[in-house]
Design an enzyme around this catalytic site. Structure first.
Site, PDB file in Angstrom:
ATOM      1  N   LEU A 364       0.832  -1.206   0.000  1.00  0.00           N
ATOM      2  CA  LEU A 364       0.000   0.000   0.000  1.00  0.00           C
ATOM      3  C   LEU A 364       0.864   1.251   0.000  1.00  0.00           C
ATOM      4  O   LEU A 364       0.473   2.292  -0.504  1.00  0.00           O
ATOM      5  CB  LEU A 364      -0.885   0.028   1.251  1.00  0.00           C
ATOM      6  N   GLY A 365       2.032   1.170   0.621  1.00  0.00           N
ATOM      7  CA  GLY A 365       2.898   2.345   0.690  1.00  0.00           C
ATOM      8  C   GLY A 365       4.233   1.970   1.289  1.00  0.00           C
ATOM      9  O   GLY A 365       4.405   0.884   1.822  1.00  0.00           O
ATOM     10  N   GLY A 367       7.496   3.487   3.745  1.00  0.00           N
ATOM     11  CA  GLY A 367       7.922   4.540   4.672  1.00  0.00           C
ATOM     12  C   GLY A 367       9.404   4.424   4.902  1.00  0.00           C
ATOM     13  O   GLY A 367      10.074   3.590   4.301  1.00  0.00           O
ATOM     14  N   GLY A 368       9.898   5.251   5.783  1.00  0.00           N
ATOM     15  CA  GLY A 368      11.331   5.258   6.071  1.00  0.00           C
ATOM     16  C   GLY A 368      11.801   3.949   6.666  1.00  0.00           C
ATOM     17  O   GLY A 368      12.929   3.545   6.495  1.00  0.00           O
ATOM     18  N   GLY A 370      10.112   0.811   6.425  1.00  0.00           N
ATOM     19  CA  GLY A 370       9.623  -0.436   5.867  1.00  0.00           C
ATOM     20  C   GLY A 370       8.451  -0.206   4.937  1.00  0.00           C
ATOM     21  O   GLY A 370       8.255   0.891   4.434  1.00  0.00           O
ATOM     22  N   LYS A 386       2.225  -3.387   8.672  1.00  0.00           N
ATOM     23  CA  LYS A 386       3.480  -2.659   8.466  1.00  0.00           C
ATOM     24  C   LYS A 386       4.633  -3.610   8.752  1.00  0.00           C
ATOM     25  O   LYS A 386       4.713  -4.204   9.815  1.00  0.00           O
ATOM     26  CB  LYS A 386       3.526  -1.463   9.403  1.00  0.00           C
ATOM     27  N   ASP A 488       5.624  13.466  13.973  1.00  0.00           N
ATOM     28  CA  ASP A 488       5.743  13.320  12.514  1.00  0.00           C
ATOM     29  C   ASP A 488       4.386  13.510  11.847  1.00  0.00           C
ATOM     30  O   ASP A 488       3.949  12.688  11.058  1.00  0.00           O
ATOM     31  CB  ASP A 488       6.346  11.953  12.175  1.00  0.00           C
TER      32      ASP A 488
END
Ligand SMILES: *[C@@H]1O[C@H](CO)[C@@H](O)[C@H](O)[C@H]1NC(C)=O
Ligand SMILES: *[C@@H]1O[C@H](CO)[C@@H](O)[C@H](O)[C@H]1NC(C)=O
Ligand SMILES: *[C@@H]1O[C@H](CO)[C@@H](O)[C@H](O)[C@H]1NC(C)=O
Length: 683
Positions: A364-365, A367-368, A370, A386, A488
């Site tokens: 799905l996406g 990140g920094g 994983g 995640k 964040d």
């Protein structure tokens, strides 16, 4: 973090070695009174020994040769920094030349996708604020300008570390060049095939060594992790008589520049300079006397022992750190199980099945730390999983942070954490699935794709999103037992559920801080995403509730304007400054023009204006002037009135002054230790 500190300790080791060798050389060849200095790093007080021009500073432990000043964009800048004492380079009467060695650590950090221009070591006839040529920005590297280029009256020598191919003669965008009175190098060498990339925000060590007797210039360049071989082989070695175009006394220093759309921070993190003395030079006494040898030998012995000690210390420390990382993994389970309402623990095989063995199709996406994958549990429940990158100590820390912070929180505007898993080195966190993805994809997508797909983010929805996030943050800051700083907040960390309600997610950087008793509502370590970080974060080196409010302010402006902070504003000089853009419209009384044009003026103007002004108030450069999340929420629900904000965006002043009535803040913000810029890790 671990990696960075390793590099730093290596660099300092290399440095120590250098200083040692150079001091020895100096002792053998010279007597007294020559230009010698060493800065393993730069402290603020070191500015007293240095001469700087506009746009040059000593900050964040380094020389910032071209840097951003408050309110001035980093574009089209040039700057120079010199050591305040001149170097006696040659002596006309005796016809002799000094030898010198200038060794320094370059750190260049690109700030845009097209980086440039570069940095150079310089010898100049004069120093001082006004001695830099006008308009020497861009391709001129702060060395010359369009009208003085090539003129012998410049009396300047430069070794350029060029990060941009700015004209035809330039080799490439990553080279070292020798410049004499002109930006057109007499000799240049690319660094690319030597495994060095200047624009990579890494420490690059360079040595400029001039042998005054044989009139040979040598340039060495290597990275702190390269072998000492690259030290023995100069990348440039050429005959050069500096006395043929430079005056007898010169100033040593650095110059740098940035261009129109090419920005970077040009830093020198350490600098050692040694030279031979020619003032007291005595041709008859050029050897090493026996007396000197008797002094030298014990000194060498002591130094070698010291160096050995330092080495052993570092090796031991590295080993210890590695052990700590391993311990951390072991402790994950205990730490999580100890938290009051422990979320469910999953088995790796169930999560593998749910995500089709981590099939990349389900991603799905990213990140920094994983990737996030879609998964289907055995009971047909959709989840987002995640998966932290393997073997990173940061991953373990982030997992504990996420599970222990949001695992215990329940709010309709927070992404719900369902469970976690730690098996055979796999770190996984399971959330409820958000069918509409993250906010950034919807709000910044080109060509109104969301509208075509029948999913329109109209004003009511956007307002709802802003209110939702305000509620979530008020809950984190003021509503739960322990205060939580998210640290964040940004559009890509906001998820939309099936009814387009906003849900704050990604608590990888979140930290809890105790609120009972003494109010310490801040945490150490800087983290976050550039563009969303309050100006003071760089100075105080930690997150506070006020830095969270600042990021929330940027988010409000983005959602209302439908613009990324990184988007260029055509025709305007705003660069990536959404705050300046909206504030300028506010000044001219046309703030409503900032609202996303895609909304086609279909919105409640009064409400939209209120939202934009609240956004600006949250982005106030003075943290004390920002509203709390509680007040921000009350403003959105009309229970409280908007604060007055100045028509002109105030300059950022540090230390910030608290309004006298507001004593409650005294605890939270005090000027902290400056943290080197390398610690900033955007995610
Ligand atoms: C170059 O610098 C000199 C000295 O600062 C200045 O007088 C001159 O106008 C500059 N030329 C250009 C083209 O800016
Ligand atoms: C150097 O690093 C930058 C930034 O990481 C990258 O964009 C560029 O392609 C690299 N250049 C070379 C020659 O490898
Ligand atoms: C930077 O300089 C270029 C010309 O060299 C000019 O066209 C541009 O407008 C300048 N940009 C800024 C932000 O001053």
């Amino acid at each position: 973090m671990y990696y960075l500190s390793k590099i730093r300790s290596l660099t300092s080791l290399v440095h120590l070695f250098f200083t040692f060798i150079l001091l020895l050389e100096g002792f053998l060849v010279t007597k007294v009174d020559c230009l010698n200095f060493s800065y393993p790093k730069f402290a603020k007080e070191d500015a007293n020994d240095l001469i700087t021009t506009n746009n040059s500073y000593v900050a964040f432990g380094a020389l910032q040769v071209t840097s951003e000043a408050v309110g001035i964009p980093i574009t089209n800048l040039s700057g120079r920094i010199w050591y305040s004492q001149p170097l006696n380079l040659w002596n006309r009467k005796k016809n002799i030349r000094a030898s010198f060695d200038s060794t320094f650590v370059i750190y260049i950090k690109p700030q845009s996708s097209t980086w440039g221009e570069g940095l150079s070591f310089i010898l100049t006839k004069e120093s001082g604020r006004d001695s830099i040529p006008d308009n020497s920005y861009g391709q001129w590297l702060g060395i010359v300008n369009a009208s003085t280029n090539g003129s012998s009256s410049n009396k300047i020598f430069a070794v350029e570390f060029d990060t941009r191919k700015s004209y035809l003669d330039d080799l490439d965008d990553n080279h070292v060049g020798i410049d004499i009175n002109s930006i057109n190098s007499v000799n240049q060498v690319s660094l690319t095939d030597r495994g060095i990339n200047l624009s990579q925000a890494i420490d690059v060590i360079a040595s400029i060594r001039y042998d005054g007797e044989s009139k040979i210039l040598r340039v060495y360049t290597f990275m702190s992790n390269q072998t000492r071989d690259s030290d023995r082989n100069p990348i440039i070695s050429m005959p050069l008589d500096l006395s043929s175009f430079l005056p007898e006394d010169v100033f040593v220093g650095f110059s740098a520049s940035t261009g129109v759309y090419t920005h970077q921070l040009n830093c020198i993190k350490a600098w050692t300079f040694t030279s031979t003395d020619i003032g007291n030079y005595n041709e008859n006494n050029n050897g090493v006397s026996p007396l000197r040898l008797w002094i030298l030998i014990p000194i060498i012995l002591v130094l070698v022992m010291l160096l050995g000690g330092v080495f052993v210390h570092f090796t031991w420390k590295r080993k210890k750190m590695r052990m700590q990382v391993l311990d951390q993994y072991k402790n994950i389970e205990i730490q999580i199980q100890n938290s009051a309402t422990a979320p469910q623990r999953f088995h790796l095989k169930d999560l593998k099945r749910a995500t089709g063995n981590f099939d990349p199709k389900n991603i799905l996406g990213r990140g920094g730390c994983g990737v996030v994958l879609k998964g289907l549990l055995a009971d047909n429940k959709e989840v987002a999983v995640k998966r932290f990158s393997k073997g990173s100590s940061q991953g373990a820390k982030d997992l504990i942070a996420e599970v222990t912070t949001i695992g215990n929180l329940h709010h309709k505007n927070l992404v719900k954490l369902i469970g976690w898993c730690y098996e055979s080195n796999e770190l996984l966190v399971v959330y409820e699935f958000m069918p509409n993805g993250s906010l950034d994809k919807l709000i910044f997508c080109k060509e109104n794709r969301e509208i075509r797909e029948g999913l329109s983010l109209n004003w009511e929805i956007r307002h709802g999103i802003i209110c939702g996030i305000a509620q979530a943050l008020d809950y984190l800051h003021n509503g739960c037992q322990k205060r939580v700083l998210h640290r964040d907040i940004k559009a890509s960390n906001i998820m939309l559920d099936s009814e387009l309600n906003a849900r704050l997610g990604d608590f990888g950087l979140a930290r809890t801080v105790q609120v009972n008793g003494k109010t310490h509502h801040s945490t150490k370590e800087i983290a976050g995403t550039i563009g969303y970080m309050a100006p003071e974060s760089f100075l105080i080196g930690r997150a506070t509730v006020e830095t969270d409010v600042f990021a929330f302010g940027v988010l409000i402006l983005e959602v209302a304007c439908g613009r990324k902070p990184g988007k260029q504003y055509e025709g305007n000089n705003y660069g990536n400054r959404i705050i300046e853009y909206v504030w300028d419209l506010y000044k001219t009384g046309t703030i409503i023009d900032a609202i996303d044009v895609r909304l086609d003026r279909d919105f409640d103007e009064e409400q939209a204006e209120c939202v934009l002004i609240l956004g600006l108030a949250c982005c106030h450069p003075n943290p004390y002037e920002r509203p709390s999340m509680k007040t921000a929420l009350q403003i959105l629900t009309k229970e409280s009135v908007l604060p007055n904000i100045p028509t002109e965006k105030p300059a950022f002043v540090w230390p910030a002054r608290a309004p006298s009535s507001n004593e409650a803040y005294c605890d939270s913000l005090q000027e902290g230790q400056l943290t080197p810029i390398t610690v900033l890790s955007g995610r």
